[in-house]
Design a protein around this motif. Structure first.
Motif, PDB file in Angstrom:
ATOM      1  N   ILE A 132      39.741  36.916  43.459  1.00 26.50           N
ATOM      2  CA  ILE A 132      40.572  36.509  42.329  1.00 26.50           C
ATOM      3  C   ILE A 132      39.856  36.864  41.032  1.00 26.50           C
ATOM      4  O   ILE A 132      38.688  36.512  40.838  1.00 26.50           O
ATOM      5  N   GLY A 133      40.541  37.577  40.153  1.00 24.00           N
ATOM      6  CA  GLY A 133      39.899  37.918  38.892  1.00 24.00           C
ATOM      7  C   GLY A 133      40.675  38.956  38.115  1.00 24.00           C
ATOM      8  O   GLY A 133      41.717  39.447  38.567  1.00 24.00           O
ATOM      9  N   PRO A 134      40.167  39.311  36.937  1.00 25.09           N
ATOM     10  CA  PRO A 134      40.900  40.206  36.040  1.00 25.09           C
ATOM     11  C   PRO A 134      40.933  41.649  36.514  1.00 25.09           C
ATOM     12  O   PRO A 134      40.222  42.046  37.441  1.00 25.09           O
ATOM     13  N   ALA A 135      41.766  42.422  35.852  1.00 28.41           N
ATOM     14  CA  ALA A 135      41.901  43.842  36.165  1.00 28.41           C
ATOM     15  C   ALA A 135      40.582  44.561  35.961  1.00 28.41           C
ATOM     16  O   ALA A 135      39.787  44.212  35.075  1.00 28.41           O
ATOM     17  N   ILE A 230      43.922  43.367  57.224  1.00 31.84           N
ATOM     18  CA  ILE A 230      45.136  43.171  56.454  1.00 31.84           C
ATOM     19  C   ILE A 230      44.765  42.842  55.011  1.00 31.84           C
ATOM     20  O   ILE A 230      43.985  41.909  54.758  1.00 31.84           O
ATOM     21  N   VAL A 231      45.290  43.599  54.064  1.00 34.83           N
ATOM     22  CA  VAL A 231      44.994  43.394  52.646  1.00 34.83           C
ATOM     23  C   VAL A 231      46.290  43.077  51.917  1.00 34.83           C
ATOM     24  O   VAL A 231      47.259  43.863  51.968  1.00 34.83           O
ATOM     25  N   LEU A 232      46.336  41.925  51.272  1.00 34.93           N
ATOM     26  CA  LEU A 232      47.459  41.555  50.410  1.00 34.93           C
ATOM     27  C   LEU A 232      47.021  41.712  48.963  1.00 34.93           C
ATOM     28  O   LEU A 232      46.122  41.005  48.499  1.00 34.93           O
ATOM     29  N   ASP A 233      47.649  42.630  48.262  1.00 33.07           N
ATOM     30  CA  ASP A 233      47.314  42.911  46.864  1.00 33.07           C
ATOM     31  C   ASP A 233      48.353  42.278  45.951  1.00 33.07           C
ATOM     32  O   ASP A 233      49.479  41.991  46.369  1.00 33.07           O
ATOM     33  N   GLU A 234      47.988  42.066  44.680  1.00 34.62           N
ATOM     34  CA  GLU A 234      48.884  41.458  43.688  1.00 34.62           C
ATOM     35  C   GLU A 234      49.404  40.105  44.176  1.00 34.62           C
ATOM     36  O   GLU A 234      50.584  39.760  43.983  1.00 34.62           O
ATOM     37  N   ALA A 235      48.529  39.334  44.807  1.00 32.98           N
ATOM     38  CA  ALA A 235      48.954  38.087  45.444  1.00 32.98           C
ATOM     39  C   ALA A 235      49.383  37.017  44.440  1.00 32.98           C
ATOM     40  O   ALA A 235      49.993  36.025  44.831  1.00 32.98           O
ATOM     41  N   GLN A 236      49.078  37.211  43.160  1.00 33.02           N
ATOM     42  CA  GLN A 236      49.547  36.242  42.167  1.00 33.02           C
ATOM     43  C   GLN A 236      51.067  36.203  42.105  1.00 33.02           C
ATOM     44  O   GLN A 236      51.652  35.233  41.620  1.00 33.02           O
ATOM     45  N   VAL A 258      42.795  38.833  50.393  1.00 32.38           N
ATOM     46  CA  VAL A 258      43.890  38.556  49.463  1.00 32.38           C
ATOM     47  C   VAL A 258      43.359  38.756  48.052  1.00 32.38           C
ATOM     48  O   VAL A 258      42.351  38.140  47.676  1.00 32.38           O
ATOM     49  N   THR A 259      43.987  39.622  47.269  1.00 32.64           N
ATOM     50  CA  THR A 259      43.493  39.900  45.923  1.00 32.64           C
ATOM     51  C   THR A 259      44.581  39.653  44.887  1.00 32.64           C
ATOM     52  O   THR A 259      45.770  39.823  45.151  1.00 32.64           O
ATOM     53  N   GLY A 260      44.157  39.261  43.702  1.00 26.10           N
ATOM     54  CA  GLY A 260      45.124  39.053  42.636  1.00 26.10           C
ATOM     55  C   GLY A 260      44.482  38.544  41.362  1.00 26.10           C
ATOM     56  O   GLY A 260      43.307  38.159  41.327  1.00 26.10           O
ATOM     57  N   ASP A 261      45.271  38.526  40.304  1.00 22.39           N
ATOM     58  CA  ASP A 261      44.834  38.120  38.974  1.00 22.39           C
ATOM     59  C   ASP A 261      45.790  37.040  38.480  1.00 22.39           C
ATOM     60  O   ASP A 261      46.956  37.320  38.174  1.00 22.39           O
ATOM     61  N   ILE A 262      45.329  35.802  38.420  1.00 18.68           N
ATOM     62  CA  ILE A 262      46.235  34.707  38.085  1.00 18.68           C
ATOM     63  C   ILE A 262      46.628  34.699  36.607  1.00 18.68           C
ATOM     64  O   ILE A 262      47.452  33.881  36.196  1.00 18.68           O
ATOM     65  N   THR A 263      46.086  35.625  35.815  1.00 23.60           N
ATOM     66  CA  THR A 263      46.536  35.753  34.420  1.00 23.60           C
ATOM     67  C   THR A 263      47.665  36.760  34.288  1.00 23.60           C
ATOM     68  O   THR A 263      48.161  36.982  33.186  1.00 23.60           O
TER      69      THR A 263
END
Length: 325
Positions: A132-135, A230-236, A258-263
């Motif tokens: 989890i974190g920024p671009a 298994i990779v889930l991208d843009e999970a936000q 699981v990856t994503g950016d909650i902002t």
């Protein structure tokens, strides 16, 4: 007490690669570490207080070790490593001296920040990892690299890469083309990463054989994915229900990232993000780890880190203003 030290390398090109051939980088090093640097051909001379010279020698030694491990430095990389060393020499020592290297067909990938390294170590240890974190922090790229490396080593039988298509309802239907053409824009970044790590013919062959599958998240429903990465991208952009659905697809001998950016949540305001909720619900389950990146892990242009910091400061200031009003 003043001191002097000359560092000699196998060639002028080798020496130049350590500071990206930039006089500005040498000047920044002088300012950050309190020494004077002179370089000619295959050597770099350090002058200054003994402690500063010794510290600068260690910095160049670490740079050289990283280069020998496969790190290719650009000026943004150099400046990030210099800043890290100036703030916390132990962090750079840990990053360089205990390497994590991911081999793919086209390149060997090494973490460029301590945060990236800890993320990869977590991926190696846990069946489910959230990044989890920024671009620009490399969370998706490194996840893809770990998955491809595991497939090439026969540690898993296939890779499944997925993203939510936020407009997966009515709007998607109005896009031109067949289903594949409709969903391609959402999945394009995953294809780009694949082609950066595998030869084009390998991507085609593995995809045709079903060893690499790229599909929107909705296609995961009702499946159990065994012996897979298994990779889930843009999970936000998943709802809590979608997140639970995805995580419960985990089968025997499988791993999930699981990856994503909650902002950067694109869901309607009325819908909660599954990525925001997951750490609260799952944080105490062994085998599930949450790795949070910060702006210091950004590996794009240095301005990206400054932009992220500026927005974070503005967000904090606005929150403070609201709470005091």
């Amino acid at each position: 007490m003043p001191a002097s030290k000359t560092l000699t390398y196998p060639s002028a090109r080798h020496a130049s690669q350590l500071y990206c051939g930039s006089e500005d980088n040498l000047a920044r090093t002088e300012k950050a570490l309190g020494v004077r640097l002179v370089t000619r051909d295959d050597w770099v001379k350090l002058d200054g207080p003994a402690e500063a010279v010794a510290r600068t020698e260690e910095f160049f030694t670490l740079l050289n070790t990283g280069r020998n491990q496969g790190m290719a430095y650009r000026t943004p990389d150099f400046l990030r490593l210099l800043d890290l060393f100036a703030r916390d020499g132990a962090a750079l020592r840990s990053l360089i001296n205990d390497p994590v290297v991911i081999a793919t067909r086209r390149k060997s990938i090494v973490p460029k920040t301590l945060g990236q390294k800890l993320y990869l170590q977590s991926i190696q240890k846990n069946p489910i990892v959230f990044g989890i974190g920024p671009a620009g922090t490399g969370k998706t790229y490194l996840a893809m690299a770990a998955a491809i490396s595991a497939l090439l080593k026969n540690q898993v039988q296939r890779i499944v890469l997925t993203r939510p298509a936020v407009e997966a309802g009515e709007a998607l239907g109005f896009l031109p083309g067949d289903l594949r053409e409709k969903i391609l824009p959402y999945l394009r970044p995953l294809y780009d990463a694949l082609h950066d790590m595998l030869e084009p013919e390998d991507v085609s062959t593995l995809s045709e054989k079903g060893l690499i599958e790229i599909a929107p998240l909705a296609y995961m429903r009702g499946r159990t994915l065994a012996n897979a990465y298994i990779v889930l991208d843009e999970a936000q952009n998943t709802t809590p229900e979608q997140m639970m659905m995805f995580l419960t697809r985990l089968g025997d001998e499988s791993r999930m990232i699981v990856t994503g950016d909650i902002t950067q949540i694109d869901l309607p305001r009325s819908k909660a993000s599954g990525l925001v909720q997951a750490p609260r619900i799952l944080r105490n389950i062994p085998g599930i780890d949450f790795h949070h990146f910060t702006a210091t892990d950004v590996v794009r242009h240095p301005l990206v880190q400054k932009i992220i910091d500026a927005y974070e400061q503005a967000k904090t200031a606005e929150s403070g203003g609201l709470s005091s009003s």
